[in-house]
Scaffold this motif. Structure first.
Motif, PDB file in Angstrom:
ATOM      1  N   ASP A  21       0.855  -1.177   0.000  1.00 33.09           N
ATOM      2  CA  ASP A  21       0.000   0.000   0.000  1.00 33.09           C
ATOM      3  C   ASP A  21       0.898   1.236   0.000  1.00 33.09           C
ATOM      4  N   VAL A  22       0.298   2.405   0.111  1.00 34.23           N
ATOM      5  CA  VAL A  22       1.076   3.648   0.111  1.00 34.23           C
ATOM      6  C   VAL A  22       2.011   3.700   1.311  1.00 34.23           C
ATOM      7  N   ASP A  23       1.563   3.218   2.457  1.00 32.94           N
ATOM      8  CA  ASP A  23       2.430   3.187   3.638  1.00 32.94           C
ATOM      9  C   ASP A  23       3.718   2.421   3.349  1.00 32.94           C
ATOM     10  N   ASP A  24       3.599   1.328   2.629  1.00 31.31           N
ATOM     11  CA  ASP A  24       4.754   0.508   2.280  1.00 31.31           C
ATOM     12  C   ASP A  24       5.720   1.280   1.389  1.00 31.31           C
ATOM     13  N   ARG A  53      -6.676   7.524  -2.572  1.00 33.07           N
ATOM     14  CA  ARG A  53      -5.742   6.439  -2.266  1.00 33.07           C
ATOM     15  C   ARG A  53      -4.709   6.874  -1.229  1.00 33.07           C
ATOM     16  N   VAL A  54      -4.169   8.071  -1.390  1.00 28.84           N
ATOM     17  CA  VAL A  54      -3.083   8.524  -0.521  1.00 28.84           C
ATOM     18  C   VAL A  54      -3.599   8.981   0.833  1.00 28.84           C
ATOM     19  N   GLY A  55      -4.761   9.635   0.842  1.00 24.30           N
ATOM     20  CA  GLY A  55      -5.293  10.169   2.080  1.00 24.30           C
ATOM     21  C   GLY A  55      -4.552  11.422   2.522  1.00 24.30           C
ATOM     22  N   GLU A  56      -4.888  11.908   3.698  1.00 26.01           N
ATOM     23  CA  GLU A  56      -4.251  13.111   4.233  1.00 26.01           C
ATOM     24  C   GLU A  56      -3.030  12.702   5.040  1.00 26.01           C
ATOM     25  N   ARG A  57      -1.881  13.187   4.626  1.00 26.45           N
ATOM     26  CA  ARG A  57      -0.624  12.825   5.276  1.00 26.45           C
ATOM     27  C   ARG A  57       0.213  14.085   5.483  1.00 26.45           C
ATOM     28  N   HIS A  58       0.933  14.111   6.576  1.00 23.62           N
ATOM     29  CA  HIS A  58       1.755  15.279   6.893  1.00 23.62           C
ATOM     30  C   HIS A  58       2.894  15.449   5.896  1.00 23.62           C
ATOM     31  N   ASN A  59       3.330  14.342   5.269  1.00 22.75           N
ATOM     32  CA  ASN A  59       4.513  14.398   4.415  1.00 22.75           C
ATOM     33  C   ASN A  59       4.203  14.210   2.929  1.00 22.75           C
ATOM     34  N   VAL A  60       2.940  14.386   2.543  1.00 21.57           N
ATOM     35  CA  VAL A  60       2.573  14.313   1.122  1.00 21.57           C
ATOM     36  C   VAL A  60       1.712  15.525   0.771  1.00 21.57           C
ATOM     37  N   VAL A  61       2.099  16.220  -0.301  1.00 21.99           N
ATOM     38  CA  VAL A  61       1.274  17.279  -0.870  1.00 21.99           C
ATOM     39  C   VAL A  61       0.960  16.892  -2.315  1.00 21.99           C
ATOM     40  N   LEU A  83     -10.660  22.477  -7.972  1.00 24.57           N
ATOM     41  CA  LEU A  83      -9.859  21.423  -7.356  1.00 24.57           C
ATOM     42  C   LEU A  83      -8.465  21.931  -6.990  1.00 24.57           C
ATOM     43  N   ALA A  84      -7.899  22.766  -7.855  1.00 27.60           N
ATOM     44  CA  ALA A  84      -6.553  23.292  -7.592  1.00 27.60           C
ATOM     45  C   ALA A  84      -6.523  24.197  -6.373  1.00 27.60           C
ATOM     46  N   ALA A  85      -7.679  24.735  -6.000  1.00 31.76           N
ATOM     47  CA  ALA A  85      -7.754  25.606  -4.828  1.00 31.76           C
ATOM     48  C   ALA A  85      -7.897  24.822  -3.528  1.00 31.76           C
ATOM     49  N   GLU A  86      -8.050  23.506  -3.614  1.00 32.94           N
ATOM     50  CA  GLU A  86      -8.244  22.709  -2.409  1.00 32.94           C
ATOM     51  C   GLU A  86      -7.014  22.743  -1.505  1.00 32.94           C
ATOM     52  N   GLU A  87      -7.268  22.570  -0.229  1.00 28.40           N
ATOM     53  CA  GLU A  87      -6.166  22.492   0.727  1.00 28.40           C
ATOM     54  C   GLU A  87      -5.317  21.262   0.428  1.00 28.40           C
ATOM     55  N   GLY A  88      -4.030  21.421   0.532  1.00 32.87           N
ATOM     56  CA  GLY A  88      -3.135  20.311   0.246  1.00 32.87           C
ATOM     57  C   GLY A  88      -2.585  20.331  -1.163  1.00 32.87           C
ATOM     58  N   VAL A  89      -3.214  21.113  -2.050  1.00 31.41           N
ATOM     59  CA  VAL A  89      -2.726  21.251  -3.423  1.00 31.41           C
ATOM     60  C   VAL A  89      -1.748  22.421  -3.454  1.00 31.41           C
ATOM     61  N   VAL A  90      -0.510  22.132  -3.858  1.00 29.81           N
ATOM     62  CA  VAL A  90       0.518  23.175  -3.838  1.00 29.81           C
ATOM     63  C   VAL A  90       0.932  23.614  -5.231  1.00 29.81           C
ATOM     64  N   ALA A  91       0.374  22.973  -6.279  1.00 30.47           N
ATOM     65  CA  ALA A  91       0.818  23.300  -7.640  1.00 30.47           C
ATOM     66  C   ALA A  91      -0.243  22.943  -8.659  1.00 30.47           C
ATOM     67  N   LEU A  92      -0.116  23.550  -9.836  1.00 29.79           N
ATOM     68  CA  LEU A  92      -0.928  23.220 -11.010  1.00 29.79           C
ATOM     69  C   LEU A  92      -0.108  22.313 -11.908  1.00 29.79           C
ATOM     70  N   GLY A  93      -0.705  21.210 -12.349  1.00 33.53           N
ATOM     71  CA  GLY A  93       0.007  20.366 -13.287  1.00 33.53           C
ATOM     72  C   GLY A  93      -0.035  18.901 -12.898  1.00 33.53           C
TER      73      GLY A  93
END
Length: 265
Positions: A21-24, A53-61, A83-93
């Motif tokens: 999984d993603v944790d792995d 799939r990824v969920g909310e994680r402190h070390n993933v944006v 969608l690009a304005a959502e929290e956690g989104v740091v870039a377009l592309g």
């Protein structure tokens, strides 16, 4: 030491036979000092499923965008903006131009690229740029659309030293992937030597383009360590120094608090 994989497709890895999984995946990366990740979307539905799939994680944006090779059908620009304005989104592309595979969609690619830059400027979020066989048009659109206002990175850089200079003049960062380790990448290594450390990022673009000595295998975020080690030797610096500088560059470009990165170790 803390390394950042500044461009990975966490939704594209082999979760059937290689990873549980993603944790792995992230644990394997952490074992090699890779502790922060930018998960990049290539379609709007893909962005939604990747976040699920990824969920909310402190070390993933995340980034949100439509890849130039995914322009067969029009997409809702307002949905991209929302969608690009959502929290956690740091870039377009990732966005940009690719005339190698789909030259027949040139006009649609260009319109999409412009939309991404304009939304990036509205939201004050940088753009992640893909280019292949489209150097002149890519540079023209970046200049005409004032990409300097929001900033950005030419990811998985495969161009020459001259192109690197033009991108740097626009205020952009340049990211190198495993391609720089390939035997036939002499021109690319020349460009990597030229790009100043304070404008450099490292990435995997996983699951694609595994670096030497892993060619032929699925790429994964852990392998950004191999890219960093190769670039450090190329630049004549310790890998720990390159890790620190590229992490600081990442934080600056994507407006991420340095304390968040430090706590990801």
């Amino acid at each position: 030491m803390l390394l950042v994989d500044s461009h990975c497709h966490l939704d594209g890895l082999d979760y059937h036979s290689l990873h549980k999984d993603v944790d792995d995946v992230l644990a394997k990366a952490a074992a090699r000092d890779v502790n922060f990740f930018l998960a990049v979307a290539t379609t709007l539905p893909g962005y939604r499923s990747m976040r699920e799939r990824v969920g909310e994680r402190h070390n993933v944006v995340f980034s949100c965008g439509v890849h130039p090779l995914n322009q067969d059908e029009e997409y809702d620009v307002e949905a991209l903006r929302r969608l690009a304005a959502e929290e956690g989104v740091v870039a377009l592309g990732e966005t940009g131009l690719d005339y190698f595979y789909t030259p027949e969609t040139k006009a649609r690619q260009q319109a999409s690229f412009i939309n991404h830059i304009r939304i990036g400027r509205e939201l004050n979020k940088p753009v992640i740029i893909h280019t292949r066989d489209a150097r002149a048009d890519t540079l023209a659109i970046l200049g005409e659309e004032n990409v300097t206002d929001c900033g950005g990175v030419l990811h998985c850089f495969t161009e020459d030293k001259e192109t690197a200079g033009k991108l740097l003049d626009l205020g952009l960062y340049i990211s190198f992937s495993g391609i720089v380790t390939f035997r036939n990448a002499g021109q690319l290594r020349e460009a990597a030597r030229y790009v100043p450390l304070d404008r450099l990022l490292v990435e995997t673009d996983s699951p694609y383009l595994a670096p030497v000595p892993h060619r032929g295998k699925e790429n994964q975020p852990a392998m950004v360590r191999d890219v960093a080690e190769f670039l450090a030797e190329l630049k004549g610096v310790a890998v720990a120094e390159l890790a620190q500088i590229t992490t600081e560059n990442f934080a600056r470009l994507f407006h991420i608090d340095a304390s968040r990165l430090c706590s990801a170790r």
